[in-house]
Design a protein around this motif. Structure first.
Motif, mmCIF file in Angstrom:
data_model
loop_
_atom_site.group_PDB
_atom_site.id
_atom_site.type_symbol
_atom_site.label_atom_id
_atom_site.label_comp_id
_atom_site.label_asym_id
_atom_site.label_seq_id
_atom_site.Cartn_x
_atom_site.Cartn_y
_atom_site.Cartn_z
ATOM 1 N N ALA A 32 -22.248 45.636 9.275
ATOM 2 C CA ALA A 32 -23.354 46.289 8.602
ATOM 3 C C ALA A 32 -24.864 45.220 9.022
ATOM 4 N N THR A 33 -25.353 45.796 10.369
ATOM 5 C CA THR A 33 -26.542 45.080 10.931
ATOM 6 C C THR A 33 -27.690 46.088 10.627
ATOM 7 N N THR A 34 -27.765 47.574 10.446
ATOM 8 C CA THR A 34 -28.582 48.499 10.523
ATOM 9 C C THR A 34 -28.766 49.043 8.893
ATOM 10 N N PRO A 35 -29.593 49.554 8.213
ATOM 11 C CA PRO A 35 -29.559 50.290 7.100
ATOM 12 C C PRO A 35 -28.823 51.161 7.257
ATOM 13 N N THR A 36 -27.759 51.489 5.737
ATOM 14 C CA THR A 36 -27.110 52.715 6.110
ATOM 15 C C THR A 36 -27.654 53.729 6.255
ATOM 16 N N ALA A 37 -28.382 54.367 6.103
ATOM 17 C CA ALA A 37 -29.312 55.438 6.168
ATOM 18 C C ALA A 37 -29.841 55.455 7.085
ATOM 19 N N ARG A 38 -30.081 54.181 8.129
ATOM 20 C CA ARG A 38 -30.832 54.609 9.063
ATOM 21 C C ARG A 38 -30.104 55.328 10.287
ATOM 22 N N TYR A 39 -28.976 53.917 10.225
ATOM 23 C CA TYR A 39 -27.274 54.190 10.648
ATOM 24 C C TYR A 39 -26.641 55.954 10.974
ATOM 25 N N LEU A 40 -26.633 56.619 9.544
ATOM 26 C CA LEU A 40 -26.384 57.582 9.145
ATOM 27 C C LEU A 40 -26.427 58.679 9.909
ATOM 28 N N LYS A 41 -28.028 58.942 10.004
ATOM 29 C CA LYS A 41 -29.226 59.617 11.077
ATOM 30 C C LYS A 41 -29.624 59.739 12.492
ATOM 31 N N GLY A 42 -28.141 58.660 12.383
ATOM 32 C CA GLY A 42 -28.702 59.097 14.145
ATOM 33 C C GLY A 42 -27.930 60.029 14.973
ATOM 34 N N SER A 43 -26.653 60.591 13.620
ATOM 35 C CA SER A 43 -25.792 61.070 14.059
ATOM 36 C C SER A 43 -26.319 62.760 13.689
ATOM 37 N N PRO A 44 -26.841 63.768 14.394
ATOM 38 C CA PRO A 44 -27.104 65.096 14.190
ATOM 39 C C PRO A 44 -25.599 65.887 13.730
ATOM 40 N N HIS A 45 -24.595 65.093 13.321
ATOM 41 C CA HIS A 45 -23.516 65.987 13.123
ATOM 42 C C HIS A 45 -22.572 65.123 12.171
ATOM 43 N N LEU A 46 -23.938 64.722 11.405
ATOM 44 C CA LEU A 46 -23.610 63.827 10.211
ATOM 45 C C LEU A 46 -22.611 64.368 8.913
#
Length: 108
Positions: free
Chosen positions: A68-82
């Motif tokens: 966990a090095t990136t804020p979770t919300a930002r990491y998850l929003k990186g996926s178009p198929h979240l």
């Protein structure tokens, strides 16, 4: 055992589908989750994406905590198929995602 409730995952799924107009709500909701819940969300996402198998949930959780090095919300929003990956992750763990989501929409 998944350290985040299916209801909270369903809320994230619903917000993820509406990111164009609900990004602030998504960020706020995910940011308010505790560290274990955020790791659970990431692990579930990875299971739904096929990075881990359902029987490897404990390993996925350890990996999510350790990496966990990136804020979770930002990491998850990186996926178009979240939303799809989270639903698939729930299903892989034997949780009916559509039933949980429907329960959130029903007044009760």
């Amino acid at each position: 055992m998944l350290p985040i409730s299916a209801d909270k995952v369903a809320e994230v799924i619903i917000l993820a589908r509406e990111l164009d107009r609900a990004e602030n709500e998504f960020d706020g909701f995910v940011d308010r989750l505790n560290e274990d819940e955020q790791a659970g969300l990431v692990a579930l996402f990875w299971i739904g994406r096929g990075t881990f198998e359902p029987e490897d949930l404990a390993e996925a959780l350890r990996t999510a905590m350790a990496e966990a090095t990136t804020p979770t919300a930002r990491y998850l929003k990186g996926s178009p198929h979240l939303a799809d990956h989270l639903e698939s992750g729930l299903e892989a763990l034997g949780i009916d995602s559509s039933a949980v989501e429907d329960d959130l929409y029903r007044p009760g």
